[in-house]
Design a protein around this motif. Structure first.
Motif, PDB file in Angstrom:
ATOM      1  N   GLY A 197      13.173   2.138  -2.000  1.00  0.00           N
ATOM      2  CA  GLY A 197      14.489   2.318  -1.387  1.00  0.00           C
ATOM      3  C   GLY A 197      14.569   1.721   0.017  1.00  0.00           C
ATOM      4  N   TRP A 198      13.441   1.713   0.757  1.00  0.00           N
ATOM      5  CA  TRP A 198      13.455   1.127   2.114  1.00  0.00           C
ATOM      6  C   TRP A 198      13.770  -0.356   2.062  1.00  0.00           C
ATOM      7  N   TYR A 199      13.228  -1.057   1.049  1.00  0.00           N
ATOM      8  CA  TYR A 199      13.537  -2.497   0.910  1.00  0.00           C
ATOM      9  C   TYR A 199      15.025  -2.675   0.648  1.00  0.00           C
TER      10      TYR A 199
ATOM     11  N   GLU B 105       8.707  10.970   3.845  1.00  0.00           N
ATOM     12  CA  GLU B 105      10.151  10.697   3.817  1.00  0.00           C
ATOM     13  C   GLU B 105      10.462   9.475   2.955  1.00  0.00           C
ATOM     14  N   PHE B 106      11.297   9.693   1.960  1.00  0.00           N
ATOM     15  CA  PHE B 106      11.730   8.618   1.056  1.00  0.00           C
ATOM     16  C   PHE B 106      13.251   8.519   1.107  1.00  0.00           C
TER      17      PHE B 106
ATOM     18  N   ALA C  77       7.468   0.371   4.523  1.00  0.00           N
ATOM     19  CA  ALA C  77       7.783   0.044   5.922  1.00  0.00           C
ATOM     20  C   ALA C  77       6.810  -1.014   6.444  1.00  0.00           C
ATOM     21  N   GLU C  78       5.537  -0.924   6.022  1.00  0.00           N
ATOM     22  CA  GLU C  78       4.534  -1.889   6.483  1.00  0.00           C
ATOM     23  C   GLU C  78       4.788  -3.276   5.897  1.00  0.00           C
TER      24      GLU C  78
ATOM     25  N   PRO D  36       0.836  -1.200   0.000  1.00  0.00           N
ATOM     26  CA  PRO D  36       0.000   0.000   0.000  1.00  0.00           C
ATOM     27  C   PRO D  36       0.877   1.260   0.000  1.00  0.00           C
ATOM     28  N   ALA D  37       0.222   2.415  -0.108  1.00  0.00           N
ATOM     29  CA  ALA D  37       0.796   3.721   0.252  1.00  0.00           C
ATOM     30  C   ALA D  37       2.203   3.994  -0.249  1.00  0.00           C
ATOM     31  N   GLU D  38       2.435   3.754  -1.543  1.00  0.00           N
ATOM     32  CA  GLU D  38       3.756   4.131  -2.091  1.00  0.00           C
ATOM     33  C   GLU D  38       3.889   5.637  -2.163  1.00  0.00           C
TER      34      GLU D  38
END
Ligand SMILES: [Zn+2]
Ligand SMILES: [Zn+2]
Length: 371
Positions: A318-320, A279-280, A129-130, A120-122
């Motif tokens: 990028g979080w992944y 924040e990305f 994060a979820e 969700p929520a890209e």
């Protein structure tokens, strides 16, 4: 992929297109995708209430994850629409599920476990994060994601080792001084001079010698006082989007702005408060996996190009990549396709087939080796 399956996926994409849902509110989209997967595959399908995923477990040593996003954005009239093409991304990933199902039906394997992930929520940067916990519980070794990109030939894969997309965040600087009669501005504390100084210094903050790549601070909003002509402004707000090729440069820019504003505000008797949203991180591709992917696509006859510069926009993929090696790549949406997030944009119908083929080529390749 066979034409009848692509048609089925096109139908799915059109259904998603007709029912756009904003970030964090993708219930209907998840339900529609889950129903499609359950109807058309025997993959294990899990809806966590925010993330949807499907698992193809072959008991293999390697597990790869393919990820799609599914949220919509608002058009200029404030109504949700699929202005970023995530309806197409979601349908294309459902195509990967159909491909895995075909392998199953034919008693074939793809040599690796596959996790198909709809996050969700890209658009707000909150969704990845979820989904990170799913990556951990499914023991994912590497992850892939892609985005359609208008302005490039349709179906062309755009690759880049290292930074693919910039880090960014929204910064709100709230200044509280003291209002006074407009005839006696000296009796109050106006945020005006400090706001002017911030605007003047903005460019120099983007050119510190320590930076290793592009750095931008863009003014997106400015407000002080009101239209009451009897009152000298007592408070104001500056909204900036900070952007940098490297996350560490973005943090340095943020720190520099915050420290300077704090010091100036203190001297002028102004209370300052900073807030951060959207924040990305930087999206940084694994070099070895990117090279490998280029070979896989070339062997499958898929046109590829290398991006000389990273995309200036940001991606929460990028979080992944901060935790798991992988590759984020672009897929050309057509040279004349209107820009993402513009009112005229829609996921091009002709792009779905090529995007599905791209996922299939990746799944058909040998288990990847991160180095
Ligand atoms: Zn977008
Ligand atoms: Zn997007």
């Amino acid at each position: 992929m066979q034409a009848e399956l692509v048609e089925k996926l096109q139908e799915l994409q059109q259904q998603l297109h007709a029912a756009p849902e904003l970030s964090g509110k993708e219930e209907g989209t998840r339900a529609r995708l889950a129903a499609f997967l359950r109807q058309n595959t025997t993959l294990q399908v899990v809806d966590t209430g925010s993330v949807l995923f499907a698992v193809n477990d072959e008991g293999a040593a390697e597990t790869i994850c393919l990820r799609a996003d599914m949220d919509a954005v608002c058009n200029s009239a404030g109504r949700p629409f699929h202005g970023c093409g995530h309806d197409g991304h979601s349908a294309a990933l459902a195509g990967a599920a159909l491909y895995l199902q075909q392998l199953r039906q034919n008693g074939l394997s793809c040599g690796k476990n596959v996790l198909l992930l709809w996050q969700p929520a890209e658009e707000t940067g909150a969704g990845a994060a979820e989904a990170l916990t799913v990556l951990h519980t499914q023991k994912v070794d590497c992850i892939y994601g892609c985005h359609n990109i208008p302005g490039y030939p349709q179906g062309q894969v755009l690759l880049r080792e290292g930074v693919f997309a910039c880090a960014s965040k929204g910064m709100t600087i709230r200044l509280t001084g003291r209002q006074s009669h407009a005839a006696y501005p000296e009796q109050g504390v106006s945020p005006g001079p400090l706001m002017g100084e911030v605007l003047q210094r903005l460019q120099s903050w983007c050119h510190l010698p320590q930076y290793g790549g592009l750095v931008l601070a863009t003014l997106v909003g400015l407000q002080a006082g009101s239209r009451n002509f009897g009152i000298s402004a007592g408070e104001g707000e500056i909204n900036l989007t900070l952007r940098a090729e490297r996350l560490e440069d973005l943090l340095l820019l943020q720190q520099t702005i915050a420290n300077t504003v704090e010091a100036l505000a203190q001297k002028q008797g102004i209370v300052v408060d900073f807030r951060y949203v959207d924040e990305f991180p930087d999206t940084v591709n694994d070099a070895a996996l990117t090279k490998q992917l280029a070979q896989v696509f070339a062997a499958a006859g898929i046109p590829i190009a290398t991006l000389a510069q990273p995309m200036r926009w940001s991606e929460d993929f990028g979080w992944y990549l901060k935790q798991t090696p992988g590759v984020y790549f672009g897929v050309g949406a057509g040279q004349d396709t209107p820009g993402l997030h513009t009112d005229g944009y829609a996921y091009p119908p002709g792009l779905l087939g090529p995007m599905v083929d791209i996922w299939c080529a990746l799944l058909a390749a040998g288990a990847p080796q991160a180095q």
